[in-house]
Motif scaffolding. Sequence first.
Motif, mmCIF file in Angstrom:
data_model
loop_
_atom_site.group_PDB
_atom_site.id
_atom_site.type_symbol
_atom_site.label_atom_id
_atom_site.label_comp_id
_atom_site.label_asym_id
_atom_site.label_seq_id
_atom_site.Cartn_x
_atom_site.Cartn_y
_atom_site.Cartn_z
ATOM 1 N N ALA A 204 -46.872 39.726 -4.808
ATOM 2 C CA ALA A 204 -47.500 40.882 -4.448
ATOM 3 C C ALA A 204 -48.516 40.617 -3.137
ATOM 4 C CB ALA A 204 -48.631 41.317 -5.546
ATOM 5 N N SER A 205 -48.895 41.295 -2.485
ATOM 6 C CA SER A 205 -49.745 41.227 -1.385
ATOM 7 C C SER A 205 -51.140 41.000 -1.576
ATOM 8 C CB SER A 205 -49.400 42.300 -0.136
ATOM 9 O OG SER A 205 -48.078 42.171 0.128
ATOM 10 N N TRP A 206 -51.709 39.915 -2.068
ATOM 11 C CA TRP A 206 -53.103 39.926 -2.720
ATOM 12 C C TRP A 206 -54.100 39.915 -1.479
ATOM 13 C CZ3 TRP A 206 -53.080 40.907 -7.636
ATOM 14 C CH2 TRP A 206 -52.262 40.622 -8.282
ATOM 15 N N PRO A 207 -55.117 40.242 -1.566
ATOM 16 C CA PRO A 207 -56.138 40.157 -0.591
ATOM 17 C C PRO A 207 -56.503 38.624 -0.264
ATOM 18 C CG PRO A 207 -56.897 41.556 -1.993
ATOM 19 C CD PRO A 207 -55.846 41.234 -2.717
ATOM 20 N N THR A 208 -56.918 38.252 0.920
ATOM 21 C CA THR A 208 -57.023 36.719 1.234
ATOM 22 C C THR A 208 -57.797 35.990 0.285
ATOM 23 O OG1 THR A 208 -56.953 37.460 3.624
ATOM 24 C CG2 THR A 208 -57.664 35.099 3.151
ATOM 25 N N GLU A 209 -59.160 36.894 -0.267
ATOM 26 C CA GLU A 209 -60.061 35.857 -1.273
ATOM 27 C C GLU A 209 -59.110 35.584 -2.339
ATOM 28 O OE1 GLU A 209 -60.415 38.601 0.590
ATOM 29 O OE2 GLU A 209 -62.188 38.097 1.760
ATOM 30 N N PHE A 214 -55.855 32.099 -6.242
ATOM 31 C CA PHE A 214 -54.654 32.099 -6.910
ATOM 32 C C PHE A 214 -53.888 30.857 -6.701
ATOM 33 C CE2 PHE A 214 -54.313 36.807 -7.468
ATOM 34 C CZ PHE A 214 -54.528 36.898 -8.930
ATOM 35 N N ALA A 215 -54.052 30.297 -5.436
ATOM 36 C CA ALA A 215 -53.365 29.148 -5.001
ATOM 37 C C ALA A 215 -53.880 27.930 -5.863
ATOM 38 C CB ALA A 215 -53.758 28.796 -3.444
ATOM 39 N N VAL A 216 -55.209 27.886 -6.539
ATOM 40 C CA VAL A 216 -55.497 26.922 -7.407
ATOM 41 C C VAL A 216 -54.859 27.091 -8.787
ATOM 42 C CG1 VAL A 216 -57.726 26.346 -8.507
ATOM 43 C CG2 VAL A 216 -57.629 27.001 -6.347
ATOM 44 N N PHE A 217 -54.654 28.279 -9.302
ATOM 45 C CA PHE A 217 -53.878 28.147 -10.406
ATOM 46 C C PHE A 217 -52.382 28.256 -10.409
ATOM 47 C CE2 PHE A 217 -57.974 30.776 -11.136
ATOM 48 C CZ PHE A 217 -57.999 30.187 -12.316
ATOM 49 N N GLN A 218 -51.737 28.264 -9.087
ATOM 50 C CA GLN A 218 -50.478 27.982 -8.820
ATOM 51 C C GLN A 218 -50.110 26.586 -9.073
ATOM 52 O OE1 GLN A 218 -49.759 29.986 -5.166
ATOM 53 N NE2 GLN A 218 -48.479 31.510 -5.928
ATOM 54 N N GLN A 219 -51.160 25.820 -8.500
ATOM 55 C CA GLN A 219 -51.005 24.404 -8.751
ATOM 56 C C GLN A 219 -51.025 23.813 -10.344
ATOM 57 O OE1 GLN A 219 -50.347 22.154 -6.062
ATOM 58 N NE2 GLN A 219 -50.404 23.674 -4.496
ATOM 59 N N ILE A 220 -51.965 24.540 -11.019
ATOM 60 C CA ILE A 220 -51.961 24.259 -12.152
ATOM 61 C C ILE A 220 -50.712 24.589 -13.096
ATOM 62 C CG2 ILE A 220 -53.172 24.793 -14.359
ATOM 63 C CD1 ILE A 220 -55.617 25.492 -12.787
ATOM 64 N N GLY A 221 -50.315 25.691 -12.753
ATOM 65 C CA GLY A 221 -48.932 26.226 -13.142
ATOM 66 C C GLY A 221 -47.839 25.281 -12.948
ATOM 67 N N ALA A 222 -47.989 24.545 -11.579
ATOM 68 C CA ALA A 222 -46.873 23.827 -11.310
ATOM 69 C C ALA A 222 -46.785 22.275 -11.332
ATOM 70 C CB ALA A 222 -46.535 24.111 -9.673
ATOM 71 N N VAL A 223 -47.770 22.159 -12.482
ATOM 72 C CA VAL A 223 -48.056 20.622 -12.494
ATOM 73 C C VAL A 223 -46.934 19.962 -13.088
ATOM 74 C CG1 VAL A 223 -48.822 21.074 -14.929
ATOM 75 C CG2 VAL A 223 -49.823 18.845 -13.581
ATOM 76 N N SER A 224 -45.835 20.382 -13.653
ATOM 77 C CA SER A 224 -44.807 19.807 -14.038
ATOM 78 C C SER A 224 -43.891 19.408 -13.058
ATOM 79 C CB SER A 224 -44.042 20.873 -15.084
ATOM 80 O OG SER A 224 -43.521 22.025 -14.151
ATOM 81 N N ASP A 225 -43.875 19.988 -11.877
ATOM 82 C CA ASP A 225 -43.176 19.509 -10.826
ATOM 83 C C ASP A 225 -43.390 19.456 -9.620
ATOM 84 O OD1 ASP A 225 -42.340 22.493 -11.520
ATOM 85 O OD2 ASP A 225 -41.299 22.195 -9.569
#
Length: 393
Positions: A204-209, A214-225
């Motif tokens: 989705a096209s999220w606002p910049t803020e 979300f970038a922080v939570f993406q890193q948490i979700g991708a911790v496995s690889d």
Amino acid sequence: EFEQDIPSRRLQLQIHLRPCKKGEIFIQRTLICLPCGSTDHQSPDHRSYTLQHNENHCTSCPTGAFCWGKHHIGPRAGYWRSNPNSDHFIPCKHPKACLAAHFDDQNGVVEGGCDEELGYYGTLCAACKGDFTLNLDYSCSKCSDSVTVIIIAVLTLLVVIGVFVLMIRSTLKCAYEERSQTSIYLKIFANYVQIMVLTSGFDASWPTEMSGMFAVFQQIGAVSDQLPRFACLIPAENPKRVFTLVLISTVLPAVVLALTWTGWHIYARKKGANKEVCHDKGICSVVVILALLHPILVQRSVSMFQCHQIEEAWYLRSDYSVKCWTAEHNFWTYGIATPSLVIWGLGFPTAMGIVLIHNRRKLHELSTRIKYGYMFKGYKKPSFYWEIVIIYR
């Protein structure tokens, strides 16, 4: 008329005609072939063009393209096209991955292509070469040496184990001390993180803020690889990394649960602890670990179904080097990802729902609180099932 005027002389004229070439349009009124862009007052790299033969009109320069007139067009930096005869320019998944084309009179249009020095290649320049790993923003990072990757992987694994231990200990404490609220707060926080991780994966096209958050939570979700560059330890080809990661995410929960269960039985033997209590604590550990892993397992399985259509072909969003719905992709999607989704994604909450309903009159008993307290602790008695609703959500 010419012969009538000069009957004693004949003049033979040989006239060569040709169809309009590629990059020219046919002007019906004057019966001439006019090169596209020759009469434009645009900048030299933003003229009209045509890629067809015998067209009757020129086309304006599309977004993301350089147009040097006639049929000479190429992608700007940050854009990609499937072949030199295409005028469909698509933004690259990572802007720095795609190089700009340039034009010279001798060679014509020279495609910029992917920046292979930085590891990019393939469709949308969204795949990485063997000694690079793909990041969440589709950038490629050079793999560190194996020793460094293994050290980071071990440290990350210790952090994950620490989180599991913290959640299990707090759950057991709440089972023995009914006034303890620690596990409830930790569970609320874990649910929040899980929802944010899943939401951050939406295209989705999220606002910049919000994108930054979300970038922080993406890193948490991708911790496995992603964070520890685990993918650098997996061969880049045969099989492709994305398929190997799906296989790992399918098998890993079973391995973790087996080790956890074995650990509690070893503890019971060596410490002489009550076997029934250790058995209950083993079930508690299994429930907590599966509840925490559930969103990541579902996300990994569902990613095999997320494809992006580019012209006539479909490509896997998590790895654009993989074409969707081929025999290879179908095998891993329906043979590995689908069973994983059924077993871990649907099977776990369904089984827990059945168990809680079966034990709904025993929720006050210590054994039930130890085994399944993580699932119903903190909810009112009539709403003992609500954690299942959250997991399904």
